[in-house]
Enzyme design. Structure first.
Site, PDB file in Angstrom:
ATOM      1  N   GLY A 213       5.441 -30.289  40.681  1.00  0.00           N
ATOM      2  CA  GLY A 213       4.395 -29.283  40.900  1.00  0.00           C
ATOM      3  C   GLY A 213       3.034 -29.931  40.938  1.00  0.00           C
ATOM      4  O   GLY A 213       2.926 -31.156  41.101  1.00  0.00           O
ATOM      5  N   ASN A 214       1.999 -29.138  40.832  1.00  0.00           N
ATOM      6  CA  ASN A 214       0.642 -29.700  40.753  1.00  0.00           C
ATOM      7  C   ASN A 214      -0.225 -28.780  39.902  1.00  0.00           C
ATOM      8  O   ASN A 214       0.232 -27.728  39.447  1.00  0.00           O
ATOM      9  CB  ASN A 214       0.060 -29.922  42.150  1.00  0.00           C
ATOM     10  CG  ASN A 214      -0.021 -28.631  42.940  1.00  0.00           C
ATOM     11  OD1 ASN A 214      -0.750 -27.713  42.573  1.00  0.00           O
ATOM     12  ND2 ASN A 214       0.754 -28.545  44.024  1.00  0.00           N
TER      13      ASN A 214
END
Ligand code: CTP
Length: 409
Positions: A213-214
């Site tokens: 993810g980020n």
């Protein structure tokens, strides 16, 4: 919250064109509401409409003669004059047949002639049975009339004259009046436009408990969605996994997880969107394989094979048609302006909103942002550090300028 000022209709000259649909029986109420709001209403009707509502009812409530033919015996009803007289034209109900005529420039009655001559904004409130509404021919006609710059008043869902229940009901007279009033209310310049916005991160699953993810929170994209809705646009927000949510319930929100989900939802909405703003921080790669069971740490090391995700912005850029405005975001750490200009070109966007991670107070998680608007012609427009809400307003202002200039050309 949308604050619509009914007084914005005061003194407005409105041509109401009534066509042949059962919903025509609601038009005396529509005329009453418009007149009550201070508008001067002239009613036109097609021959088919006269079967559903009488000219006498409509002339009584509008206090103006109802016109049905290009010529009434000795008098010629000047369609050009009517088209120039009006501040707005409303086609309500717009039957499938009349819609097809408006979409294709057919001119075999007074309604069509005034429509083709009108220089004012035109509002179309379709009304038909669900199967007619869903027919590909109607869908094409809707795309065409939207493309010409007409404002569409969305159909409702409910009981239809056929006895079936579904989509295709004409919007209620109150909703039509509010829609037109919203257009004339200051700062509601996007009334009738549909916008698609993406926001937040994406999660690409590795196994049932882990993902790539980020750090995106989605705040910037949500602010853009809310700013568009506040100007009257009908907004669909495709939101990745984040706890942030839009405050305004005018924003229709679809929650997604991965880049593939985001692409699928955007591909479904984009064909009918006028504006698309891709603010999501979409993963560029996802694991090639997703393990069905949790991966155990029984190996000394491990490699994860990654494959590219679909680039939604680039994909939409490929199918973008005239009249659609496509905006991308770029988060860069170096060579910012060149990279953003390159992205603008490669992805066929009309504007790139550039954030630099080098700017203090800008980027993931902050409530502030420092953006630069990178444009095809002109710019770049470097804006100061400001709240994400104000940055969203600036983005929406620039979108309006882009659309205005395009229309004027
Ligand atoms: N974007 C997208 N789908 C993807 C990746 C990106 O829609 N799979 C969109 C983002 O929402 C953003 C823009 O593309 O509007 C810029 O994304 P970015 O990842 O920075 O661009 P890239 O072209 O992938 O360039 P880079 O080499 O910098 O990663």
């Amino acid at each position: 919250m949308r604050i619509i000022q009914m007084k914005s209709l005061s003194g407005k000259k409105i041509v109401l064109a009534v066509t042949g649909s059962i919903a025509a029986y609601k038009t005396p109420q529509l005329v009453r509401l418009l007149v009550k709001a201070g508008a001067d209403v002239k009613v036109l009707m097609t021959a088919a409409a006269a079967g559903f509502v009488t000219p006498l009812s409509l002339s009584t409530v509008s206090k103006n003669a109802v016109l049905a033919d290009v010529s009434d015996g000795a008098t010629w009803n000047n369609h050009v004059e009517l088209g120039l007289w009006a501040d707005a034209m409303i086609v309500a109900p717009c039957s499938a047949n009349s819609l097809a005529k408006l979409a294709n420039g057919i001119c075999d009655n007074l309604v069509c002639a005034v429509y083709l001559s009108a220089r004012c904004p035109v509002f179309i409130a379709p009304a038909m049975d669900e199967d007619m509404w869903l027919h590909p021919a109607t869908k094409w006609n809707m795309i065409k009339v939207r493309q010409y710059g007409n404002h569409i008043i969305p159909v409702g869902n409910g009981e239809l004259a056929s006895g079936l229940t579904g989509e295709g009901r004409m919007a209620e007279p109150e909703a039509i009046t509010a829609h037109v009033a919203a257009f004339f209310t200051e700062n509601k310049q996007m009334t009738g436009l549909r916008a698609l916005v993406t926001a937040g991160p994406t999660f690409e699953r590795i196994d049932p408990v882990r993902f790539i993810g980020n750090f995106s929170t989605g705040k910037m994209g949500i602010a853009v969605a809310e700013a568009l809705a506040a100007r009257g646009a009908q907004v669909t927000l495709i939101l990745g996994p984040t706890s942030e949510r839009p405050q305004s319930n005018a924003v229709k929100t679809i929650l997604v997880e991965s880049a593939a989900d985001l692409y699928r939802e955007c591909a479904a909405v984009f064909p009918i969107a006028d504006i698309a703003v891709m603010a999501a921080a979409v993963a560029d790669y996802r694991p090639q394989l997703k393990a069905d069971e949790k991966i155990k740490k029984d190996r000394a090391d491990m490699q994860l094979a990654l494959v590219k995700t679909t680039d939604t912005l680039a994909a939409l850029g490929k199918i973008k048609r005239a009249g659609q405005t496509l905006i991308g975001f770029a988060l860069e750490t170096n060579n910012e302006l060149d990279n953003a200009a390159d992205k603008l070109e490669r992805k066929n966007a009309d504007m790139i909103v550039l954030n630099s991670l080098r700017d203090a107070g800008a980027g993931f998680g902050y409530d502030t942002n420092k953006i630069t608007l990178v444009l095809k012609n002109g710019g770049p427009v470097a804006l100061p550090l400001q709240s994400k809400k104000d940055a969203a307003e600036a983005i929406v202002d620039q979108i309006l300028k882009l659309r205005y200039v395009e229309e004027a050309v």
